[in-house]
Write a protein that holds these residues in place. Structure first.
Motif, PDB file in Angstrom:
ATOM      1  N   TYR A 204      26.524  17.702  42.313  1.00 45.65           N
ATOM      2  CA  TYR A 204      26.294  19.140  42.293  1.00 45.65           C
ATOM      3  C   TYR A 204      26.296  19.704  40.872  1.00 45.65           C
ATOM      4  O   TYR A 204      25.587  20.662  40.585  1.00 45.65           O
ATOM      5  CB  TYR A 204      27.349  19.843  43.144  1.00 45.65           C
ATOM      6  CG  TYR A 204      27.367  19.375  44.576  1.00 45.65           C
ATOM      7  CD1 TYR A 204      26.212  19.397  45.349  1.00 45.65           C
ATOM      8  CD2 TYR A 204      28.541  18.895  45.161  1.00 45.65           C
ATOM      9  CE1 TYR A 204      26.231  18.953  46.663  1.00 45.65           C
ATOM     10  CE2 TYR A 204      28.556  18.463  46.475  1.00 45.65           C
ATOM     11  CZ  TYR A 204      27.400  18.492  47.220  1.00 45.65           C
ATOM     12  OH  TYR A 204      27.410  18.050  48.518  1.00 45.65           O
ATOM     13  N   LEU A 208      23.216  21.780  39.427  1.00 43.24           N
ATOM     14  CA  LEU A 208      23.394  23.141  38.909  1.00 43.24           C
ATOM     15  C   LEU A 208      22.812  23.266  37.507  1.00 43.24           C
ATOM     16  O   LEU A 208      22.145  24.266  37.187  1.00 43.24           O
ATOM     17  CB  LEU A 208      24.888  23.494  38.903  1.00 43.24           C
ATOM     18  CG  LEU A 208      25.246  24.869  38.337  1.00 43.24           C
ATOM     19  CD1 LEU A 208      24.520  25.982  39.080  1.00 43.24           C
ATOM     20  CD2 LEU A 208      26.760  25.084  38.398  1.00 43.24           C
ATOM     21  N   GLN A 209      23.046  22.273  36.678  1.00 49.52           N
ATOM     22  CA  GLN A 209      22.476  22.314  35.316  1.00 49.52           C
ATOM     23  C   GLN A 209      20.953  22.346  35.369  1.00 49.52           C
ATOM     24  O   GLN A 209      20.315  23.028  34.552  1.00 49.52           O
ATOM     25  CB  GLN A 209      22.937  21.095  34.518  1.00 49.52           C
ATOM     26  CG  GLN A 209      24.394  21.154  34.096  1.00 49.52           C
ATOM     27  CD  GLN A 209      24.752  19.997  33.180  1.00 49.52           C
ATOM     28  OE1 GLN A 209      24.158  19.843  32.106  1.00 49.52           O
ATOM     29  NE2 GLN A 209      25.710  19.187  33.595  1.00 49.52           N
ATOM     30  N   GLU A 212      19.981  25.887  36.299  1.00 49.50           N
ATOM     31  CA  GLU A 212      20.275  26.793  35.186  1.00 49.50           C
ATOM     32  C   GLU A 212      19.232  26.654  34.083  1.00 49.50           C
ATOM     33  O   GLU A 212      18.787  27.643  33.495  1.00 49.50           O
ATOM     34  CB  GLU A 212      21.675  26.512  34.640  1.00 49.50           C
ATOM     35  CG  GLU A 212      22.794  26.973  35.560  1.00 49.50           C
ATOM     36  CD  GLU A 212      24.167  26.613  35.056  1.00 49.50           C
ATOM     37  OE1 GLU A 212      25.142  27.266  35.471  1.00 49.50           O
ATOM     38  OE2 GLU A 212      24.273  25.664  34.246  1.00 49.50           O
ATOM     39  N   ARG A 230      21.171  28.013  43.771  1.00 53.93           N
ATOM     40  CA  ARG A 230      22.045  28.068  42.592  1.00 53.93           C
ATOM     41  C   ARG A 230      23.398  28.668  42.968  1.00 53.93           C
ATOM     42  O   ARG A 230      24.437  28.206  42.500  1.00 53.93           O
ATOM     43  CB  ARG A 230      21.392  28.886  41.475  1.00 53.93           C
ATOM     44  CG  ARG A 230      22.251  28.932  40.223  1.00 53.93           C
ATOM     45  CD  ARG A 230      21.570  29.553  39.038  1.00 53.93           C
ATOM     46  NE  ARG A 230      22.512  29.690  37.931  1.00 53.93           N
ATOM     47  CZ  ARG A 230      22.219  30.259  36.779  1.00 53.93           C
ATOM     48  NH1 ARG A 230      21.013  30.744  36.550  1.00 53.93           N
ATOM     49  NH2 ARG A 230      23.137  30.353  35.834  1.00 53.93           N
ATOM     50  N   LEU A 233      25.505  26.025  44.605  1.00 51.03           N
ATOM     51  CA  LEU A 233      26.006  25.040  43.653  1.00 51.03           C
ATOM     52  C   LEU A 233      27.122  25.608  42.778  1.00 51.03           C
ATOM     53  O   LEU A 233      28.079  24.918  42.447  1.00 51.03           O
ATOM     54  CB  LEU A 233      24.851  24.523  42.786  1.00 51.03           C
ATOM     55  CG  LEU A 233      23.819  23.686  43.538  1.00 51.03           C
ATOM     56  CD1 LEU A 233      22.582  23.458  42.682  1.00 51.03           C
ATOM     57  CD2 LEU A 233      24.416  22.343  43.971  1.00 51.03           C
ATOM     58  N   ILE A 234      27.004  26.878  42.408  1.00 46.60           N
ATOM     59  CA  ILE A 234      28.073  27.517  41.633  1.00 46.60           C
ATOM     60  C   ILE A 234      29.370  27.528  42.445  1.00 46.60           C
ATOM     61  O   ILE A 234      30.446  27.241  41.929  1.00 46.60           O
ATOM     62  CB  ILE A 234      27.672  28.954  41.233  1.00 46.60           C
ATOM     63  CG1 ILE A 234      26.550  28.912  40.178  1.00 46.60           C
ATOM     64  CG2 ILE A 234      28.872  29.726  40.680  1.00 46.60           C
ATOM     65  CD1 ILE A 234      25.963  30.267  39.860  1.00 46.60           C
ATOM     66  N   TYR A 246      27.917  35.784  40.361  1.00 41.67           N
ATOM     67  CA  TYR A 246      26.492  35.456  40.241  1.00 41.67           C
ATOM     68  C   TYR A 246      25.643  36.292  41.188  1.00 41.67           C
ATOM     69  O   TYR A 246      24.514  36.667  40.865  1.00 41.67           O
ATOM     70  CB  TYR A 246      26.264  33.966  40.515  1.00 41.67           C
ATOM     71  CG  TYR A 246      24.806  33.566  40.422  1.00 41.67           C
ATOM     72  CD1 TYR A 246      24.139  33.561  39.209  1.00 41.67           C
ATOM     73  CD2 TYR A 246      24.078  33.213  41.561  1.00 41.67           C
ATOM     74  CE1 TYR A 246      22.799  33.217  39.114  1.00 41.67           C
ATOM     75  CE2 TYR A 246      22.753  32.865  41.491  1.00 41.67           C
ATOM     76  CZ  TYR A 246      22.112  32.877  40.265  1.00 41.67           C
ATOM     77  OH  TYR A 246      20.780  32.556  40.174  1.00 41.67           O
TER      78      TYR A 246
END
Length: 625
Positions: A204, A208-209, A212, A230, A233-234, A246
């Protein structure tokens, strides 16, 4: 629907006052809405089959309604019944109903519900049979240029995924920059498969990266599902608070139901009732609809936290004309089975068939398991024969479930017959099922033969989870030496050892009478890896300390579970109080502690509490007073 709700309440205890019910609504599982928009990145199969109805604000029940208690008692018993998921919690997702059911004994501790979706099975790239959970499928990307949903079994190789995995450390950004510099295409299809694989192996952080980087570099025009993915995942990587922040950054136009359902799902996964209620009420304020899927997730939440409220959800579904799905029936059947209410389980099955919903293989596996536990062998065998069908070779997909279930019935010949169908070219799940089955039948040599066959097929690529299955067989038979040797083989073969293996290792040492060693292993594993151990791992240790009347270590384990992120459960307090009972010591303030955690005792726990009441009246105390 009426028949289904009646089946959830025992005869003589029916009656419900809707005015007395104040229920909090919560949705679990990761953002799963299906919107037919081919330009979006991923989709889910649920909304097309859901009936959308407006919903009202519901609040958390304040356990004050007598009528509500009468109705909801019928759904389950809280008395130490086995749960395949957490305080029951399988975790993992209501994962125990989305994957083949294992045949664990009903009398075992409420161990795995918390690990449904928390079941952090080590990500083994070698697992040819590995698939992401249903949640991961729903949040995986789908190609925007196809009219059909992409099959998870096909075309899952991704050059972008390989490039990300080849990057040093966790520097995904450098790998993506290099990918673009080399002139590689960054299409939605490529992103789709990269995300699919990252979620498949629960990477994850890297997923996420990737998102982003895509958002920051504006390489992809984000739409509703991109933001939802996103957000999910955060929540997984950085926690609910960061996820909430977010949401405020998402453009207002895209703050749809999908966004809030994603947040709500993660609140439920974290068992954060208060936050789940807040998010739900926010959804109400925004006038979002409610679906059958949302009701199912509420059932999942209450199955974990307060099974008595399940009847409330059924009443709500009936009132709002929300039709139960197959998943709804599975959860209800499983809940009835756990409470040893075979009659109620059969009533739900009848109601299910009356609605034209036919049980699938997994539903049949659940039924057969509880029939076997209830001593109804003929009924269990009939269900298993139905699962086999006319030709087991054609119904090969049922073998992994059939093997342990036949073993539960003591059917040695049937286990051998089913395994013979798989033996020439076994799949990973079939090997695991056979090892478990032979372990139940006390045929250790045969279990080891199956393991060796799997090892010869996959060699050093053999996933760690199959080691864990054999390790549990050794634990159940108190074969400590063999268990230690197997752990060494895992290390030699480069297997990643995670929560699933820790769980088996803990049970191995506890069964061998070395609970202190098991405790030490689990504590070191958590401190070194910072990965949440399984609920059952803690409970095995806590149960053993409680048996000894070791209050200090029972309390210490209870505290460690909180530090690991597990909220207090009925099951934990039941064990904690038993430690005081066995030590013949008063438990000062225990009722206040339970009340603070919103835990309310049933009849058996009340009796335990009476025994440890520091201020209870006795004949001697009355004389002294």
């Amino acid at each position: 629907m009426w028949a289904l709700r009646r089946a959830s309440v025992p005869l003589g205890k029916r009656g419900f006052s809707i005015g007395a019910s104040r229920t909090c609504f919560a949705d679990s599982d990761v953002s799963v809405m299906y919107i037919q928009d081919k330009a979006t990145i991923f989709d889910s199969p649920y909304l097309t089959s859901d009936r959308c109805v407006p919903f009202k604000r519901f609040y958390r029940t304040e356990r004050a309604s007598g009528n509500l208690f009468v109705c909801r008692r019928g759904l389950s018993s809280e008395a130490g019944t086995k749960s395949s998921g957490e305080e029951e919690e399988l975790e993992d997702g209501f994962s125990e109903l989305e994957t083949p059911a294992s045949a664990d004994a009903v009398h075992q501790s409420n161990s795995e519900d918390e690990n449904d979706d928390e079941l952090i099975s080590e990500p083994d790239f070698s697992d040819d049979d590995a698939e992401p959970s249903q949640n991961e499928l729903e949040l995986s990307y789908a190609e925007n240029d196809t009219s059909e949903r992409r099959s998870p079994k096909k075309n899952t190789a991704s050059a972008l995924f390989k490039a990300i995995m080849a990057s040093p450390g966790l520097s995904v950004q450098s790998a993506l920059d290099k990918w673009v510099e080399e002139g590689n295409e960054l299409s939605r299809a490529e992103i789709s498969m990269a995300m699919f694989n990252l979620r498949k192996f629960r990477m994850y952080g890297r997923a996420l990266q990737l998102l982003e980087w895509l958002e920051a570099s504006k390489r992809l025009e984000f739409v509703e599902r991109d933001y939802a993915s996103r957000l999910d995942l955060i929540a997984k990587v950085r926690g609910l608070q960061k996820a909430e922040h977010y949401v405020d950054k998402i453009p207002k136009f895209f703050r749809s139901e999908l966004i809030y359902r994603t947040l709500l799902a993660n609140c439920v996964k974290a068992n954060n009732v208060k936050k789940a209620e807040e998010v739900f009420n926010k959804m109400k304020d925004l006038e979002f609809p409610i679906t059958a899927f949302a009701c199912n997730q509420l059932l999942l939440l209450y199955k974990r936290l307060d099974k008595k409220k399940i009847a409330d959800v059924l009443l709500l579904m009936e009132k709002e004309n929300v039709k139960p799905s197959l998943f709804t029936y599975k959860m209800l059947i499983d809940t009835k089975g756990k409470s040893n209410d075979i009659t109620g389980m059969d009533q739900i099955l009848e109601a299910m068939k009356a609605e034209g919903v036919e049980p699938d293989t997994h539903t049949n596996a659940i039924l057969a398991r509880y029939y076997a536990y209830g001593g109804l062998k003929e009924k269990a065998e009939a269900v298993l024969k139905e699962m086999e069908g006319a030709d087991l070779k054609e119904n090969r997909w049922a073998c992994s479930s059939l093997l342990p279930l036949y073993a539960e019935l003591g059917k040695v010949d049937d286990v051998g017959r089913v395994w013979k169908v798989c033996e020439s070219k076994p799949k990973l799940q079939e090997c695991m099922g056979a090892i478990e089955a032979y372990g139940k039948l006390n045929k250790i040599d045969e279990a080891e033969e199956v393991f060796d066959k799997a090892l010869n097929k996959w060699k050093k690529r053999l996933p760690s989870k199959i080691y864990s299955v054999l390790l549990k067989v050794y634990a159940n038979h108190k074969m400590l030496a063999k268990g230690k040797d197997l752990i060494k083989r895992m290390a030699d073969n480069g297997c990643k050892i995670g929560p699933l293996t820790w769980d088996a290792l803990v049970k191995l040492y506890v069964e061998a009478g070395e609970v202190e060693k098991a405790d030490s292993i689990l504590q070191k594993a958590y401190q070194q890896n910072q990965i949440k151990p399984m609920f059952s791992s803690y409970m095995v240790i806590m149960d053993e300390y409680a048996k000894r009347g070791d209050i200090h270590n029972t309390e210490k384990t209870f505290h460690r579970m909180r530090l690991a992120g597990y909220t207090a459960r009925f099951r934990q307090f039941q064990t904690l109080v038993q430690a005081y009972v066995n030590a013949k010591a008063p438990a000062y303030g225990i009722r206040e502690r339970m009340k603070a955690d919103n835990i309310f005792p049933n009849k058996s726990l009340l009796e335990q509490l009476r025994q440890v009441d520091a201020f209870k009246k006795t004949a001697v105390s009355d004389l002294l007073d």
